[in-house]
Design a protein around this motif. Structure first.
Motif, short mmCIF file in Angstrom:
data_model
loop_
_atom_site.label_atom_id
_atom_site.label_comp_id
_atom_site.label_asym_id
_atom_site.label_seq_id
_atom_site.Cartn_x
_atom_site.Cartn_y
_atom_site.Cartn_z
N ASP A 174 0.84 -1.20 0.00
CA ASP A 174 0.00 0.00 0.00
C ASP A 174 0.88 1.25 0.00
O ASP A 174 1.22 1.80 1.05
N LEU A 175 1.21 1.73 -1.19
CA LEU A 175 2.13 2.87 -1.31
C LEU A 175 1.46 4.18 -0.91
O LEU A 175 2.14 5.19 -0.73
N SER A 176 0.14 4.17 -0.76
CA SER A 176 -0.53 5.40 -0.35
C SER A 176 -0.06 5.85 1.04
O SER A 176 -0.23 6.99 1.42
N ALA A 177 0.56 4.94 1.77
CA ALA A 177 1.01 5.27 3.13
C ALA A 177 2.42 5.85 3.17
O ALA A 177 2.96 6.06 4.26
N VAL A 178 2.99 6.15 2.01
CA VAL A 178 4.35 6.72 1.98
C VAL A 178 4.40 8.02 2.78
O VAL A 178 3.50 8.86 2.68
N ARG A 179 5.48 8.20 3.58
CA ARG A 179 5.60 9.38 4.44
C ARG A 179 6.82 10.24 4.14
O ARG A 179 6.94 11.32 4.70
N THR A 180 7.77 9.73 3.36
CA THR A 180 8.98 10.51 3.08
C THR A 180 8.57 11.91 2.59
O THR A 180 7.70 12.03 1.73
N ARG A 181 9.24 12.94 3.15
CA ARG A 181 8.86 14.32 2.85
C ARG A 181 9.83 14.93 1.85
O ARG A 181 11.03 14.66 1.89
N ALA A 182 9.30 15.80 0.99
CA ALA A 182 10.13 16.54 0.05
C ALA A 182 9.79 18.03 0.21
O ALA A 182 8.67 18.45 -0.09
N ASP A 187 15.29 25.47 -6.95
CA ASP A 187 14.99 24.61 -8.11
C ASP A 187 14.95 23.14 -7.73
O ASP A 187 14.80 22.29 -8.58
N HIS A 188 15.16 22.89 -6.46
CA HIS A 188 15.15 21.50 -6.05
C HIS A 188 14.35 21.30 -4.76
O HIS A 188 13.68 22.24 -4.29
N TYR A 189 14.42 20.10 -4.22
CA TYR A 189 13.74 19.79 -2.96
C TYR A 189 14.77 19.20 -2.00
O TYR A 189 15.85 18.80 -2.41
N ARG A 190 14.39 19.20 -0.72
CA ARG A 190 15.18 18.46 0.28
C ARG A 190 14.33 17.29 0.76
O ARG A 190 13.20 17.50 1.25
N LEU A 191 14.84 16.08 0.66
CA LEU A 191 14.06 14.91 1.05
C LEU A 191 14.49 14.38 2.42
O LEU A 191 15.69 14.35 2.74
N PHE A 192 13.47 13.96 3.19
CA PHE A 192 13.69 13.41 4.53
C PHE A 192 12.84 12.15 4.68
O PHE A 192 11.61 12.23 4.51
N GLY A 193 13.47 11.09 5.03
CA GLY A 193 12.68 9.87 5.26
C GLY A 193 13.52 8.62 5.12
O GLY A 193 14.71 8.69 4.81
N LEU A 229 7.41 12.10 -7.57
CA LEU A 229 8.61 11.31 -7.87
C LEU A 229 9.82 12.24 -7.96
O LEU A 229 9.75 13.31 -8.58
N PHE A 230 10.92 11.81 -7.37
CA PHE A 230 12.12 12.63 -7.34
C PHE A 230 13.35 11.85 -7.79
O PHE A 230 13.44 10.64 -7.53
N ILE A 231 14.25 12.58 -8.41
CA ILE A 231 15.59 12.05 -8.67
C ILE A 231 16.49 12.50 -7.54
O ILE A 231 16.58 13.71 -7.28
N VAL A 232 17.14 11.57 -6.89
CA VAL A 232 18.10 11.91 -5.84
C VAL A 232 19.42 11.22 -6.17
O VAL A 232 19.60 10.04 -5.89
#
Lengths: 596, 596
Positions: A174-182, A187-193, A229-232
């Motif tokens: 169940d990917l709807s429960a994803v919590r990783t934050r962006a 021009d970019h994001y910071r991801l946490f998770g 969706l992000f490229i990291v």
């Protein structure tokens, strides 16, 4: 240790005679490439060399040693980095990728055969390019022109690898429960998770790794419609294309697993310090849609893994059965002892392995041919028909192949008798490795829900009915073919097709969604078994044509036998599955959780 | 780590209601023991304590550590020696053994339940008393009065353990190829040779180990009729009963296996120096006959292992499914997420595990009850009928239970999803451990050959026909029982019994022995599935009786559901197996060895 010999003969038979190489080769997209049996043979021979001489011998090394965690990151098993270099230098990573970014643009029908080889030779190794291919597909589909230019050439060459970061501890099927934050930052994001079960999430075989990551932006809606969706990248990329700072993404541990020891399964931490720099791919909140594109690709390839491991398990069992002397022929009380391949029950096991392998290969390559037609055919209507067929059959390839693959790997252990249980023999590794295939990239239950739920209801069964009609026609044709073999195949396939038609109608007519889901795996297995029988019947037809002109008698006679065995001893399962399906979900749903 | 909770409730239901404890208790042999539901409950509770508190926690320790080879011999995993001491002190080793030599003389029907517990808790551990029991049985049957007096009390108490030394590298399924030599020397023999796959062949948990060894005397005829059985103690025994010199028998290595790591599988060298001193058991050249007596016992218990591991795998999967939150109910797009036990496909898997476990338990305990009647009933005719039933069903218990046991252990992994593939979870260990059960003590193919070959032809199918008649009568009785559940069970069982009758007739009518052998495993699986359905139907009848008087509603309602599930989703397999059997061996036997 089990060795591996690439089944290039059968691959060519299937690709030329069943999967329609000629039709694919005639597509305008391939006009500049001289695609035909000659090129096919050359590609398969080269791939076979790499698979058998380089990758296969590392399979056991990888199993024993495994990938290891070190303060410097994940260290692959000995020889893997060098083998990967050879793989990249041979241009194998991009043979199915678009020439626009440096791929070789060969049809999927040929690429698929090489995929089978990599996975037979060394499934742990093959997972690295498998995930990379998914990441490539996602960027190709949804990335910006700039992103494509920056990442695709290096990922397609294999100079960099790509990963898929979906699962979190609370978000599996169940990917709807994803919590990783962006969190947006210029021009970019910071991801946490934290992501878990990330295949080849970390390694030192390439200078950079491109993580594709599902995460939520700050104001994203709940559920599946709030995932982007992000490229990291592991290392940030300087404007001149050189590698810059190390990004804030790290493998914190790797799992101790039943199998695929050489494939590091990582827990990935994003943003333990300042946040991992990430670049959004495509539109916000459409991440799951893009992910499903790459997942479809990955599901097909995991299906191939089912076949690939089963093939290697079969080869090992066959060699053992040809060598091992034990007992006498049935009924003989004295006289020479014989190799166990003469014993009926050993033959039964080998035939189960052999015939189902052949059925899976034929079905996989036929689907790969549909993929080519769906992608490249100039006529939109024909593209659409084939895309519908591909969409319908991907859960079947993923679900049925992997379930059967495990059964075959287990039969491989059984043929070895006591030696099968000893790790040195190598038969157990195939069983251990194969056991993941029904789980990752969507469990069999998820595939079945996709097939019996989404895929059938999307078009009210139209694509399935078209398939059933086509399969029924093959059964009819067999009525005109001479010989007992063909009669037996006709009976088996005919009954199977009727069962599938009836089961499909039951699914479509049943309004209780729980009941449909309760028997959905039975339905998936039924569909797979019949599709396999359809391809075996087509193989028998092709073999009979070849026999008529006296071509390669031993091979084509064996095809007829194999198809007959499948009809007589595999297709009967459809009778049981149909009864089970019609019995519905009452007794499956009746107990309370406490009564279990 | 998976925990284990002994299913004493279901065990009591089966033993009291299905396996006929009352009838067994009434036998004169048990006149002095107050056998009944009270004693049963007390024994089960005590056994459950040892199993759950002492043996089960060591299961994972044993898996990780394994038994180790050292210059001093084989060292068991930590805690095993102490646990064995507790096992012996509790008197558990001899609870089913004759009181003449210090056993407790409890009926097999009760002993069997404790065996299930030991194997669920810790199969590696349980193998030690399992093999000892086989050795005890052989000496009890064929040993001299002196041998019995010398060995049985200490083996029955568990102070010494016994082993079975059959296999040699060239002699596995085919024991006629045994080469170990036994040279006469006064009142004893000197043995020379190497045995492989010797379970618990060496360890330091007891001061002595009693090896039962197959070997050939100098002038023995070729083949199976030239094999004798010998006792080879690790330490020779002085006339006063104290331990004397170390005998010339040694473990030279232990195997690195897929599972049961804590059970040392030894290569045993006999006679590396002067020859191992051995004492012949019974008559010369009758070794294989005696060995088959102990093997029958061991086969039944290995069958129980199939059930035992499957039960533990089920418990682990059930607990996980009750805890793991993932996804929403079918059709719900929002709202609370639920535990996966609510998802239909997870339920289907759990029901497959649960219902087949119950079917296996019922069948095993019923067979154990037959064993008691066959051994102790005052009427020779009744003894004979029950012995015939036992002989018929032992290959079914061994073959079908272990095949199903592996399937269930694999389902256990699947229910856990990605976590199932991680070794820490413990689900894989059950799969790895169970994988040996279809191989040792005669592969499934050997069991099937025994059933479809020897057992059916011995009496021209009389025992099987009597069984089929009895099962058909149960199906008929269900016609009078009220409710949809009973109607569904009747249909499933009725069809199954008809399929078994038809398949049996096919086997009896078919003159081509290769054809019979080619489908013999299908026949064994068919027989097992139907026998399981028969017991589930009997369980449903008993449950309905209990429900009528309002007893333990939740438990007995669940029984009905479980029996209905088995009828609706397991028994349909018999339709497929019958078709496969009737299709015979043509396509199985057609290929040359080279064409595989």
């Amino acid at each position: 240790m089990t060795t591996y010999s690439a089944p290039t003969r059968d691959m060519q038979f299937v690709i030329n005679e069943l999967a329609g190489l000629a039709e694919v080769a005639a597509l305008p997209a391939f006009a500049e490439q001289e695609i035909g049996p000659g090129l096919l043979e050359a590609v398969l021979e080269e791939a076979a060399k790499l698979a058998t001489e380089v990758l296969a011998p590392l399979n056991k090394v990888g199993d024993i040693q495994g990938a290891r965690m070190s303060p410097q990151g994940v260290i692959p098993a000995d020889g893997f980095a060098e083998a990967y270099q050879q793989f990249v230098e041979g241009g194998w990573n991009g043979i199915g990728c678009s020439t626009e970014f440096g791929g070789q643009g060969l049809p999927e029908i040929i690429n698929t055969a090489t995929q089978e080889m990599w996975n037979s030779a060394n499934m742990s190794f093959a997972l690295c390019p498998l995930l990379n291919a998914g990441a490539i597909e996602a960027i190709r589909h949804a990335g910006s022109a700039e992103q494509k230019a920056l990442y695709l050439p290096k990922m397609i060459s294999g100079e960099w690898t790509g990963t898929m970061n979906l699962t979190e501890s609370q978000a599996g099927s169940d990917l709807s429960a994803v919590r990783t934050r962006a969190v947006p930052e210029g021009d970019h994001y910071r991801l946490f998770g934290q992501k878990i079960f990330i295949t080849w999430g970390e390694h030192n075989m390439t200078p950079n790794t491109v993580h594709l990551v599902l995460a939520r932006t700050p104001d994203a809606p709940e559920g599946v419609k709030g995932i982007s969706l992000f490229i990291v990248p592991k290392f940030l990329i300087n404007p001149d294309g050189s590698l810059g700072a190390r990004n804030d993404v790290n493998a914190v541990s790797i799992e101790h697993k039943l199998g695929i020891h050489a494939s590091p399964t990582c827990v990935m931490a994003f943003g333990d310090q300042d946040g991992a720099v990430g670049y959004r791919v495509g539109e916000e909140n459409k991440g799951l849609v893009y992910m499903f594109i790459m997942m479809n690709e990955a599901r097909f390839k995991v299906g191939l893994q089912g076949l690939a491991i089963a093939k290697r398990a079969y080869q090992a069992a066959r060699e053992y059965a040809r060598d091992r002397v034990q007992g006498r022929p049935v009924g003989a009380k004295s006289g020479e002892r014989v190799t166990i391949i003469h014993h009926p029950d050993v033959r039964r096991m080998l035939m189960l392995m052999k015939s189902q392998n052949e059925a899976m290969r034929a079905l996989a390559y036929v689907v790969a041919g549909y993929m080519d037609l769906a992608r490249y055919h100039p006529d939109a209507a024909i593209r659409k028909i084939h895309q519908a067929r591909v969409d319908l059959l991907i859960p079947v390839v993923k679900g049925w192949f992997t379930e059967i693959g495990i059964e075959i790997a287990s039969l491989g252990v059984q043929v070895h008798g006591g030696m099968g249980f000893i790790e040195e023999t190598g038969a157990c590794q195939h069983l251990r490795d194969s056991r993941i295939t029904t789980i990752y990239e969507g469990t069999t239950g998820i595939q079945a829900a996709d097939l019996a739920g989404r895929k059938l209801s999307m078009d009210q069964g139209a694509a399935m009915r078209a398939l059933i009609t086509e399969m029924g026609e093959v059964a009819e044709q067999l009525g005109q073919a001479p010989g007992d073999d063909m009669a037996a195949i006709r009976t088996g396939l005919g009954e199977g097709v009727r069962a599938l038609a009836e089961a499909t109608q039951w699914i479509l007519d049943t309004r209780d969604a729980n009941a449909v889901m309760a028997v959905s795996v039975d339905y998936l297995m039924l569909a797979g078994t019949v599709c396999g029988g359809w391809q075996m019947a087509r193989a028998a037809q092709a073999a009979q044509r070849k026999l008529r002109v006296g071509e390669d008698l031993l091979f084509h006679e064996a095809k007829l036998v194999s198809a007959r065995f499948y009809a007589e001893h595999v297709l009967p399962k459809t009778a049981a599955l149909l009864i089970s399906i019609r019995n519905g979900g009452v007794s499956i749903m009746a107990l309370t959780a406490e009564q279990f």
